[in-house]
Write a protein that holds these residues in place. Structure first.
Motif, PDB file in Angstrom:
ATOM      1  N   ASP A  16       0.752  -1.581  -0.163  1.00 21.37           N
ATOM      2  CA  ASP A  16       0.110  -0.198  -0.320  1.00 21.37           C
ATOM      3  C   ASP A  16       0.507   1.061   0.140  1.00 21.37           C
ATOM      4  O   ASP A  16       0.489   2.366  -0.822  1.00 21.37           O
ATOM      5  N   GLN A  17       1.870   1.008   0.938  1.00 19.90           N
ATOM      6  CA  GLN A  17       2.186   2.197   1.659  1.00 19.90           C
ATOM      7  C   GLN A  17       3.676   2.867  -0.763  1.00 19.90           C
ATOM      8  O   GLN A  17       3.824   4.117  -0.777  1.00 19.90           O
ATOM      9  N   LEU A  18       4.041   1.262  -0.961  1.00 24.97           N
ATOM     10  CA  LEU A  18       4.747   1.908  -2.456  1.00 24.97           C
ATOM     11  C   LEU A  18       3.527   2.200  -3.490  1.00 24.97           C
ATOM     12  O   LEU A  18       4.082   2.992  -4.064  1.00 24.97           O
ATOM     13  N   GLU A  19       2.172   1.535  -3.781  1.00 28.24           N
ATOM     14  CA  GLU A  19       1.180   2.496  -4.379  1.00 28.24           C
ATOM     15  C   GLU A  19       1.138   3.791  -3.847  1.00 28.24           C
ATOM     16  O   GLU A  19       1.053   4.150  -5.301  1.00 28.24           O
ATOM     17  N   SER A  40       9.326  -6.161  -7.224  1.00 25.55           N
ATOM     18  CA  SER A  40      11.072  -6.614  -6.189  1.00 25.55           C
ATOM     19  C   SER A  40      11.790  -5.344  -6.828  1.00 25.55           C
ATOM     20  O   SER A  40      12.143  -4.707  -5.807  1.00 25.55           O
ATOM     21  N   CYS A  41      11.835  -5.171  -8.497  1.00 23.27           N
ATOM     22  CA  CYS A  41      12.623  -3.851  -9.057  1.00 23.27           C
ATOM     23  C   CYS A  41      12.382  -2.398  -8.098  1.00 23.27           C
ATOM     24  O   CYS A  41      13.258  -1.593  -7.987  1.00 23.27           O
ATOM     25  N   VAL A  42      11.514  -2.765  -8.595  1.00 25.73           N
ATOM     26  CA  VAL A  42      10.524  -0.626  -7.829  1.00 25.73           C
ATOM     27  C   VAL A  42      10.834  -0.791  -6.527  1.00 25.73           C
ATOM     28  O   VAL A  42      10.856   0.276  -5.933  1.00 25.73           O
ATOM     29  N   TYR A 228      12.486  -6.104 -17.205  1.00 26.44           N
ATOM     30  CA  TYR A 228      11.979  -4.478 -15.845  1.00 26.44           C
ATOM     31  C   TYR A 228      10.656  -4.994 -15.685  1.00 26.44           C
ATOM     32  O   TYR A 228       9.970  -3.829 -14.986  1.00 26.44           O
ATOM     33  N   PHE A 229       9.731  -5.286 -16.854  1.00 26.26           N
ATOM     34  CA  PHE A 229       8.011  -5.285 -16.377  1.00 26.26           C
ATOM     35  C   PHE A 229       7.738  -6.637 -16.272  1.00 26.26           C
ATOM     36  O   PHE A 229       8.246  -7.695 -17.133  1.00 26.26           O
TER      37      PHE A 229
END
Length: 280
Positions: A16-19, A40-42, A228-229
């Motif tokens: 949620d924080q990443l979003e 994981s990369c992001v 990366y996608f």
């Protein structure tokens, strides 16, 4: 992580924080969400930015991100991948120069041959292609018969590309002494690409997720970008690339990338080693 003998806690980052961070970034910069990238990369890159910013937790970083345009730019740069050099994977460029480009030139006689370098970073790949064209066809013919478009999401690297000024190592590691002497001029320890090659390439900011913006092309180099996608985004991008390539148009992927099964009906494999595909 340990700093001066003391344990420093790594910031915890929930989904949620990443979003929330990505939504804020999209709202403030006008760029689409990075949600098609592998999570994981992001997450790894966002956590690294939080740590380097000096923020103690995610909430503090969110406030900082909202208030500081410089940090938003730094985060976008961090989320973009920039690892390249001239003539990376030399055997691919040999195949392009001796096999692919001559065939495409014959096929597109009467109009310019359109080349698109996707995720061009600081211009190493499209300028490598431009060097091949000058070597094979001469400066005048290269300028008249070829159009090279190079795109990237990051404004900073595009600005570097337009300057065309590079360090010898590692960027020019794959450039032979003869090519370095012919196409580069040394300037204060760096190397400036000659104008005859520079003028063959146009740069444009573009997000690969915006498939409606894709240009028509005869040859597309999309190397070391799809990894990366996530898989749905990869397939969406490849379907869009198939749409803008003519029949027998050429797509080149990276060495660590492969054609997903659903796309094999649209692309035939020409060179499995170099990851060269032809639009069916």
């Amino acid at each position: 992580m340990e700093l001066f003998g003391e344990q420093v806690a790594q910031p915890e980052l929930s989904c949620d924080q990443l979003e929330a961070i990505l939504v804020l970034l999209a709202q403030q910069t006008g760029l689409p969400l990075f949600d098609a990238y592998k999570e994981s990369c992001v997450k790894r890159r966002v956590v690294a930015r939080i740590r380097r910013s000096g923020c103690l937790d995610v909430e503090q970083y969110l406030r900082y991100l909202q208030q500081d345009a410089g940090e938003r730019e730094r985060l976008v740069t961090s989320l973009s991948i920039h690892v390249s050099q001239f003539f990376r994977n030399p055997t691919l460029f040999e195949t392009l120069q001796t096999v692919v480009l001559p065939a495409l030139v014959q096929r597109t006689a009467g109009r310019p041959l359109r080349i698109w370098s996707v995720g061009c970073s600081a211009g190493e790949e499209p300028y490598s292609l431009a060097i091949l064209l000058v070597e094979s066809f001469g400066e005048q013919v290269a300028g008249e018969q070829f159009e090279i478009l190079a795109t990237d999401i990051d404004r900073r690297t595009l600005a570097q590309a337009e300057q065309a000024l590079y360090d010898a190592d590692p960027t020019l590691r794959g450039v032979s002494a003869a090519r370095r002497e012919r196409f580069f001029t040394e300037q204060d320890g760096s190397f400036k690409l000659c104008p005859a090659v520079q003028q063959l390439v146009r740069f444009r900011q573009m997000d690969l997720q915006l498939v409606a913006d894709y240009p028509q092309a005869d040859l597309v180099l999309c190397r070391n970008t799809l990894i990366y996608f996530n898989r749905p985004a990869q397939e969406k991008i490849l379907q869009a690339l198939a749409d803008i390539l003519p029949q027998d148009g050429i797509l080149v992927l990276g060495k660590s990338e492969s054609m997903p099964a659903p796309l094999r009906a649209r692309f035939a494999t020409l060179d499995p080693t170099e990851r060269i595909y032809s639009r069916r």
